[in-house]
Design a protein around this motif. Structure first.
Motif, short mmCIF file in Angstrom:
data_model
loop_
_atom_site.label_atom_id
_atom_site.label_comp_id
_atom_site.label_asym_id
_atom_site.label_seq_id
_atom_site.Cartn_x
_atom_site.Cartn_y
_atom_site.Cartn_z
N SER A 49 0.77 -1.11 0.07
CA SER A 49 0.01 -0.11 0.01
C SER A 49 0.86 1.31 -0.06
CB SER A 49 -0.83 0.13 1.35
OG SER A 49 -1.47 1.38 1.39
N ALA A 50 0.56 2.28 -0.83
CA ALA A 50 1.43 3.56 -0.90
C ALA A 50 0.39 4.75 -0.27
CB ALA A 50 1.64 4.12 -2.30
N VAL A 51 -0.85 4.36 0.32
CA VAL A 51 -1.68 5.32 0.79
C VAL A 51 -2.19 5.20 2.21
CG1 VAL A 51 -2.68 5.58 -1.58
CG2 VAL A 51 -3.73 3.98 0.18
N ASP A 52 -1.39 4.37 2.93
CA ASP A 52 -1.67 4.16 4.41
C ASP A 52 -0.69 4.64 5.20
OD1 ASP A 52 -4.65 3.04 4.37
OD2 ASP A 52 -3.74 1.54 2.77
N GLY A 53 -0.10 5.66 4.98
CA GLY A 53 0.94 6.24 5.71
C GLY A 53 2.59 6.28 4.88
N PRO A 54 3.43 6.78 5.24
CA PRO A 54 4.55 6.89 4.82
C PRO A 54 5.15 5.92 4.00
CG PRO A 54 4.87 7.73 6.89
CD PRO A 54 3.44 6.87 6.93
N VAL A 58 2.72 -2.51 4.64
CA VAL A 58 1.93 -3.64 4.94
C VAL A 58 0.91 -3.26 5.93
CG1 VAL A 58 1.79 -5.91 6.19
CG2 VAL A 58 3.69 -5.55 4.63
N VAL A 59 -0.30 -3.48 5.47
CA VAL A 59 -1.42 -3.17 6.12
C VAL A 59 -2.33 -4.37 6.75
CG1 VAL A 59 -3.63 -1.62 6.29
CG2 VAL A 59 -1.97 -1.06 4.90
N ALA A 60 -2.70 -4.31 8.13
CA ALA A 60 -3.51 -5.33 8.64
C ALA A 60 -4.83 -4.40 9.09
CB ALA A 60 -2.93 -5.83 10.05
N TRP A 61 -5.99 -5.20 8.44
CA TRP A 61 -7.24 -4.64 8.52
C TRP A 61 -8.06 -5.24 9.61
CZ3 TRP A 61 -7.68 -0.53 5.39
CH2 TRP A 61 -6.55 -0.49 4.30
N THR A 62 -8.41 -4.64 10.74
CA THR A 62 -9.21 -5.35 11.84
C THR A 62 -10.56 -5.29 11.48
OG1 THR A 62 -9.53 -3.44 13.09
CG2 THR A 62 -7.54 -4.60 13.65
N THR A 63 -11.22 -5.99 12.09
CA THR A 63 -12.77 -6.09 12.03
C THR A 63 -13.24 -5.69 13.33
OG1 THR A 63 -12.78 -8.41 12.70
CG2 THR A 63 -13.53 -7.76 10.35
N GLY A 99 9.85 -7.20 6.91
CA GLY A 99 10.56 -5.98 7.58
C GLY A 99 11.72 -5.52 7.04
N HIS A 100 12.58 -6.28 6.43
CA HIS A 100 13.84 -5.67 5.41
C HIS A 100 13.38 -4.68 4.44
CE1 HIS A 100 17.67 -5.12 3.98
NE2 HIS A 100 17.45 -5.64 2.74
N GLY A 101 12.35 -5.06 3.67
CA GLY A 101 11.75 -4.58 2.50
C GLY A 101 11.36 -3.19 2.98
N LEU A 102 10.50 -3.20 3.77
CA LEU A 102 9.63 -2.23 4.47
C LEU A 102 10.63 -0.94 5.01
CD1 LEU A 102 6.77 -3.72 6.46
CD2 LEU A 102 6.53 -2.56 4.39
N GLY A 107 8.97 2.60 4.42
CA GLY A 107 7.61 2.22 4.80
C GLY A 107 7.47 1.77 6.00
N GLY A 108 6.51 0.89 6.32
CA GLY A 108 6.31 0.24 7.65
C GLY A 108 4.90 -0.57 7.58
N PHE A 109 4.51 -0.50 8.77
CA PHE A 109 3.25 -1.43 9.02
C PHE A 109 2.19 -0.37 9.46
CE2 PHE A 109 0.78 -3.38 12.55
CZ PHE A 109 -0.06 -4.40 11.58
N THR A 110 0.81 -0.60 9.18
CA THR A 110 -0.27 0.02 9.40
C THR A 110 -1.21 -0.73 10.05
OG1 THR A 110 0.50 1.94 7.74
CG2 THR A 110 -1.85 1.83 8.51
N LEU A 111 -1.94 -0.39 11.11
CA LEU A 111 -3.08 -1.13 11.37
C LEU A 111 -4.20 -0.29 11.18
CD1 LEU A 111 -3.79 -3.79 12.86
CD2 LEU A 111 -3.75 -2.39 15.10
N SER A 112 -5.31 -0.82 10.35
CA SER A 112 -6.26 -0.13 10.04
C SER A 112 -7.61 -1.09 10.40
CB SER A 112 -6.34 0.29 8.50
OG SER A 112 -7.24 1.30 8.31
N GLY A 113 -8.64 -0.58 9.85
CA GLY A 113 -9.85 -1.23 10.22
C GLY A 113 -11.05 -0.87 9.00
#
Ligand code: SF4
Length: 278
Positions: A49-54, A58-63, A99-102, A107-113
């Motif tokens: 994803s290029a739209v969920d932070g810098p 990788v984005v995890a979508w919670t319910t 992790g390495h690629g991010l 980039g990094g990790f985003t927790l969304s929902g």
């Protein structure tokens, strides 16, 4: 509680309709998961994803979400049991793989929902574990349950992408079903701790395009002192099929996306207060 293996954790996009993945999970296990955060309910993971932070993320979508925004594009994430139960350790390992690629791609990790702070114990544990790997962490939230995060947990979140839906309290209730106050209180707490915020504002013609109302958000955001940017997100119809498939009454079928000029006008309102707006 078993860690679900039936549906792949990874989805092509969060627009994949997913329902009932955690339906068979006993109520006691759900309560235990919410209390301890050892297990969380996830719609899916997406990568690139290029739209969920810098950078690339990788984005995890919670319910689970207690709000009912009329323009929500992922209403299948409202119900906790539509997600699959995933152990926090497994979710963290899923992020570690990238992790390495991010890091290389800044980039990094985003927790969304959904709303990730509906599961605030799981969110705190997962984000904390990823932060400890040296990976940049973001939470995309409406801020409603922010009060449940400790100061130490806030410090493990590198950036909060905070949705502010509208400024007028009554309009906010009509739009989301909930009060605005918690969101603003969370923003002020983040400001006091100097934790960076990106404000996200969805521009919906006829619903959130009152420029005086937008100016209220802009003045508030500018005063905080920790808002790095404002993202004006044009309303779209990509989630409409989910409302229809879920049998939900969708009230925006006739609403068009905003024009480029209207988006620019909204950005200007934020810029006039000295904020970066895109
Ligand atoms: S807060 Fe987000 S997930 Fe919840 S209803 Fe609103 S748009 Fe949907």
């Amino acid at each position: 509680m078993p860690d679900a293996q039936m549906t792949p954790l990874e989805a092509k996009s969060p627009f994949e309709l997913r329902v009932d993945l955690g339906k068979g999970v006993p109520e006691t296990d759900v309560r235990s998961a919410l209390r301890t955060g050892d297990m969380g309910f996830l719609h899916s993971f997406t990568t690139g994803s290029a739209v969920d932070g810098p950078g690339i993320r990788v984005v995890a979508w919670t319910t689970g979400c207690m709000w009912r925004c009329r323009y929500c594009h992922n209403p299948d994430t409202w119900t906790l049991s539509n997600g699959q139960p995933v152990a926090v350790a497994r979710a963290a390992e899923e992020v570690r793989k990238y992790g390495h690629g991010l890091k290389v791609m800044k980039g990094g990790f985003t927790l969304s929902g959904g709303e990730p702070l509906m599961q605030h114990r799981f969110a705190a544990k997962l984000v904390g574990a990823v932060h400890a790997m040296g990976i940049h962490t973001v939470i995309e939230t409406n801020g409603y349950n922010g009060e449940h995060l400790t100061d130490a947990e806030l410090d493990g979140i590198d950036l909060v992408m905070l949705g502010i839906k509208t400024w007028d309290p009554e309009r906010h209730r009509q739009l989301t079903g909930m009060d605005l106050g918690h969101t603003l209180a969370f923003a002020e707490r983040l400001a006091a701790r100097r934790r960076p915020i990106w404000v996200r504002f969805v521009l919906v013609p006829g619903l959130t395009d009152d420029m005086a109302d937008i100016a209220g958000i802009a003045r508030f955001a500018a005063k905080l002192g920790n808002v790095e940017r404002v993202e004006v997100l044009p309303f779209h119809q990509m989630g409409r099929f989910k409302w229809e498939r879920l049998g939900l009454a969708y009230t925006l079928a006739a609403t068009e996306p905003p024009t480029t000029e209207l988006c620019e006008q909204a950005c200007e309102v934020f810029r006039r207060e000295g904020l970066k707006a895109f």
